[in-house]
Design an enzyme around this catalytic site. Structure first.
Site, PDB file in Angstrom:
ATOM      1  N   LYS A  54      -0.157   3.742  -2.586  1.00  0.00           N
ATOM      2  CA  LYS A  54      -1.197   4.763  -2.414  1.00  0.00           C
ATOM      3  C   LYS A  54      -0.611   6.151  -2.212  1.00  0.00           C
ATOM      4  CE  LYS A  54      -4.621   1.505  -0.664  1.00  0.00           C
ATOM      5  NZ  LYS A  54      -4.385   0.422   0.283  1.00  0.00           N
ATOM      6  N   SER A 104       0.792  -1.237   0.000  1.00  0.00           N
ATOM      7  CA  SER A 104       0.000   0.000   0.000  1.00  0.00           C
ATOM      8  C   SER A 104       0.819   1.280   0.000  1.00  0.00           C
ATOM      9  CB  SER A 104      -0.952   0.017   1.200  1.00  0.00           C
ATOM     10  OG  SER A 104      -2.022  -0.872   0.991  1.00  0.00           O
ATOM     11  N   SER A 158      -5.964   3.113   4.925  1.00  0.00           N
ATOM     12  CA  SER A 158      -5.440   2.452   3.727  1.00  0.00           C
ATOM     13  C   SER A 158      -6.561   1.848   2.888  1.00  0.00           C
ATOM     14  CB  SER A 158      -4.413   1.367   4.113  1.00  0.00           C
ATOM     15  OG  SER A 158      -3.570   1.063   3.036  1.00  0.00           O
ATOM     16  N   LYS A 201       3.084   6.350   5.673  1.00  0.00           N
ATOM     17  CA  LYS A 201       2.144   5.322   5.201  1.00  0.00           C
ATOM     18  C   LYS A 201       2.632   3.928   5.570  1.00  0.00           C
ATOM     19  CE  LYS A 201      -1.509   4.029   2.820  1.00  0.00           C
ATOM     20  NZ  LYS A 201      -1.591   2.796   3.667  1.00  0.00           N
TER      21      LYS A 201
END
Length: 273
Positions: free
Chosen positions: A62, A59, A118, A224
Site C-alpha cells: 500500500k 500491506s 490499512s 506502514k
C-alpha cells in the site's frame, strides 16, 4: 525538513560496496526473517539480513499504492466507493477502513484510510479509480518500482493480499520505496499520523482511523505495517536518532508485537554506534 531524503542518498544506498556497517552488526539477533536498515543521513547500511531474498510483503504494497496515487491524483479529487471495493476487502479477509458503497471521500481522506488502519477497501477504491481499473493501476505500480531501482519487486494488486502467482519484493527494495515515499510531504505526514478523523457529511459517514504502527508517534515517524500468513508480520519504519534519519524494513517477523520490539532493538543499536 527531517523527512526529506535526497535522491542522492537512494542512489548511494544501492551500491553494494556500502555494507561494512551491516556486516559489523550481524551479531545483533533479530527475529524477523529479512531485515534492512539504512542510515539515510550518512548513506550507510546499519543492518542487513537476507535483504535480497524475494518474499511477499503484505500491506507494505500500500505504500507503493500511495506513491503512485500521489503521482496521479490531486488530494481534493473525490472518489465514490463502489460495492466491489467493499466486497474485495471482505472477500479477502483484509483489514478495512469501514467504507460503505456510495460514500464519496477525497483522495486525501482515502490515503489516510488506506495507510492508518490499512484499509483494503480504500486501496481498492483508489486503484480502481486511478488506473483506471485495478489492472492498469498495478501496471503503474510495477513501472514505478522499476524507476526506483526495485529490481526484485513485482506487484499483483494494490493491497498485498495473497493471490496465485503473487507479489514479491525484498527488504532492500522496500527500503528504497520507503525513502522515495517519504520524500513526498503528504505521504510523510499521513504515515506519521497516529489518528485521523473524517467528520460526517452528506457525502459520507464519519470515520476515525488509528495507525496500526505503535511506534507512531514518538518513537518513529512512519511508515506502514503489514501481515498475511505467507508474509508474516512486516514493518516499514523510519525514525530520527542523534540527528540521523534511519529507515528500515522487517519482513517475516514472528508476531504482531515482535516486529515493534525488533525495530526498537535495531534503532537502539544504531543510536549506540
Amino acid at each position: 525538513m527531517r523527512l526529506l531524503i535526497t535522491a542522492v542518498t537512494v542512489a548511494v544506498l544501492s551500491v553494494a560496496g556500502l555494507t561494512t556497517t551491516a556486516h559489523a552488526e550481524r551479531a545483533l539477533k533479530v527475529s524477523a526473517a529479512e531485515v534492512y536498515l539504512v542510515d539515510a543521513t550518512e548513506g550507510t547500511v546499519r543492518f542487513a539480513k537476507r535483504e535480497t531474498r524475494r518474499v511477499p510483503v503484505a500491506s507494505l504494497a500500500k505504500v507503493m499504492t500511495a506513491y503512485v496515487v500521489r503521482k496521479t491524483a490531486p488530494l481534493s479529487d473525490v472518489v465514490t466507493v463502489s460495492a466491489s471495493d467493499v466486497r474485495h476487502a471482505v472477500a479477502g479477509g483484509a483489514t478495512r477502513a469501514g467504507l460503505r458503497a456510495g460514500e464519496r471521500l477525497t483522495v486525501r481522506d482515502l490515503l489516510y484510510g488506506m495507510m492508518l488502519p490499512s484499509g483494503a477497501d480504500a486501496s481498492q477504491a483508489l486503484a480502481r479509480t486511478y488506473g483506471p481499473g485495478v489492472r492498469r493501476f498495478v501496471a503503474r505500480m510495477n513501472a514505478a518500482a522499476r524507476s526506483l531501482g526495485m529490481r526484485d519487486t513485482w506487484y499483483v494488486n494494490a493491497d498485498g493480499l495473497p493471490r496465485p502467482g503473487g507479489d514479491h519484493s525484498t527488504a532492500r527494495d522496500q527500503v528504497l520505496l520507503a525513502q522515495a515515499a517519504l520524500r513526498d510531504p503528504v505521504i510523510a505526514q499521513v504515515a506519521g499520523t497516529a489518528r485521523y478523523a473524517v467528520p460526517k457529511s452528506k457525502a459520507h459517514r464519519s470515520h476515525v482511523w488509528r495507525n496500526t504502527n505503535e511506534l507512531v508517534p514518538g518513537e518513529a515517524f512512519g511508515v506502514k505495517t503489514g501481515y498475511t500468513k505467507a508474509a508474516g508480520h512486516c514493518l516499514m519504519f523510519a525514525a530520527e536518532r542523534d540527528g540521523h534519519v534511519l529507515v528500515g524494513v522487517l519482513l517475516g517477523d514472528t508476531g504482531e508485537k515482535a516486529r515493534f520490539r525488533t525495530a526498537r532493538r535495531l534503532l537502539d543499536a544504531s543510536a549506540a554506534t
